[in-house]
Design an enzyme around this catalytic site. Structure first.
Site, short mmCIF file in Angstrom:
data_model
loop_
_atom_site.label_atom_id
_atom_site.label_comp_id
_atom_site.label_asym_id
_atom_site.label_seq_id
_atom_site.Cartn_x
_atom_site.Cartn_y
_atom_site.Cartn_z
N ASP A 49 39.30 35.42 42.66
CA ASP A 49 39.89 35.04 43.94
C ASP A 49 38.90 34.27 44.80
OD1 ASP A 49 38.22 37.14 44.61
OD2 ASP A 49 39.75 38.35 45.59
N SER A 50 37.68 34.09 44.29
CA SER A 50 36.73 33.17 44.92
C SER A 50 37.28 31.76 44.98
CB SER A 50 35.40 33.17 44.16
OG SER A 50 35.61 33.01 42.77
N ASP A 88 41.81 37.98 38.76
CA ASP A 88 41.68 38.86 39.92
C ASP A 88 43.04 39.19 40.53
OD1 ASP A 88 39.06 39.60 40.35
OD2 ASP A 88 38.58 37.88 41.61
N LYS A 118 41.51 42.15 37.18
CA LYS A 118 40.34 42.75 37.84
C LYS A 118 40.73 43.19 39.24
CE LYS A 118 36.69 40.38 39.46
NZ LYS A 118 36.57 40.88 40.86
N GLU A 120 39.03 45.37 42.86
CA GLU A 120 37.85 45.88 43.54
C GLU A 120 38.09 47.31 44.01
OE1 GLU A 120 36.66 41.50 45.44
OE2 GLU A 120 36.82 43.25 46.75
N GLU A 187 28.24 43.86 41.80
CA GLU A 187 27.86 42.70 42.61
C GLU A 187 26.98 43.08 43.79
OE1 GLU A 187 29.73 38.91 45.12
OE2 GLU A 187 31.07 40.24 43.99
#
Length: 277
Positions: A49-50, A88, A118, A120, A187
């Site tokens: 999602d960056s 993501d 993925k 978080e 991270e």
């Protein structure tokens, strides 16, 4: 996608089995051309999602939508054959409930052809990870600096510096691994913490600002290539400076257009080249 493409890809079980073995190579990809270039060299392509910041110029990853992730994920899958593709789940698509997470994940898997998603989070997301993996959706975890929590964290800064914070992140990592995630991104933590987590969990860890002891490494491709110049995190090594190359090429092109040096006869249809004297 053909059956041969599916069988040629790095599989989730194969990557899980890389714990303690040859390091897993991972880079981000958001577009078909870049995915095609990276695919022969990496084990895993992460559609992160960056892309919100790198591709769309957003200030954070928070405005990224599920539709955006699916569109880019499908492009990366179409353009690759060898790498495992992980997409993501964007902010707001999975935190509400494990059922919401399943619906978002099912869309990603069905509409992109990716091998995994993925998400978080730590202890609070363990039940969701278990729910997804029990229903056939492989999950990559992500602990430490979690960009979707930037407002809670107070910015993009290293975490786990004090003993209490380090223990909390380690507990998050253990919970996600025990819930069934097949890999875990660590991270923006201090090196000793990433090393400790790698030793404690039974699944491969993927470091980004973590430790050389991690079972693999990931970077944002645009950072690695010098294409994203807004800022450069400490953990980024630039293997090229394509930003300058692109800028120089554009400047040369602009100068030739303005001077009418381009296009020349060789670039035009129906124009014969002058005979050599």
């Amino acid at each position: 996608m053909s059956a041969s493409n599916l069988t040629a890809r790095q599989s989730v079980p194969a990557l899980r089995a890389r714990k303690g073995g040859e390091p897993i190579v991972c880079l981000t990809a958001y577009t078909a051309p870049v995915a095609r270039l990276l695919d022969p060299h990496v084990d895993l392509l992460l559609v992160g999602d960056s892309l919100g910041m790198v591709v769309y110029g957003l200030d954070s990853t928070l405005p990224v939508t599920l539709d955006m992730m699916i569109a880019h994920g499908a492009a990366v899958v179409r353009a690759s054959q060898r790498a495992c593709v992980v997409v993501d789940l964007p902010f707001g698509s999975y935190q509400e409930s494990k059922e919401a997470a399943f619906r978002a994940s099912a869309r990603v898997m069905a509409e992109t052809g990716a091998q995994a998603v993925k998400l978080e989070g730590g202890l609070e997301m363990a039940e969701t990870v278990a729910f997804l993996t029990a229903r056939g959706i492989p999950v990559m975890g992500h602990v430490g600096l979690t960009p979707q929590s930037v407002n809670t964290l107070g910015g993009y800064k290293a975490v786990g510096r004090d003993a209490e914070a380090a223990e909390r992140i380690a507990a998050d990592a253990r919970a996600i691994a025990e819930a069934g995630a097949f890999t875990l991104v660590i991270e923006g933590t201090i090196e000793a913490l990433a090393r400790r987590i790698t030793e404690e969990v039974a699944i491969p860890t993927i470091g980004i600002g973590g430790s050389p002891a991690c079972d693999g490494q990931v970077l944002v491709t645009d950072d690695m290539l010098g294409l994203f110049g807004a800022f450069q995190p400490k953990f980024v090594k630039r293997y090229a400076n394509l930003g300058e190359t692109v800028s120089d090429a554009a400047a040369t092109y602009a100068a030739e257009v303005r001077s009418r040096a381009f296009p020349g006869p060789e670039h035009c249809f129906g124009v014969k080249k002058a005979a050599a004297v």
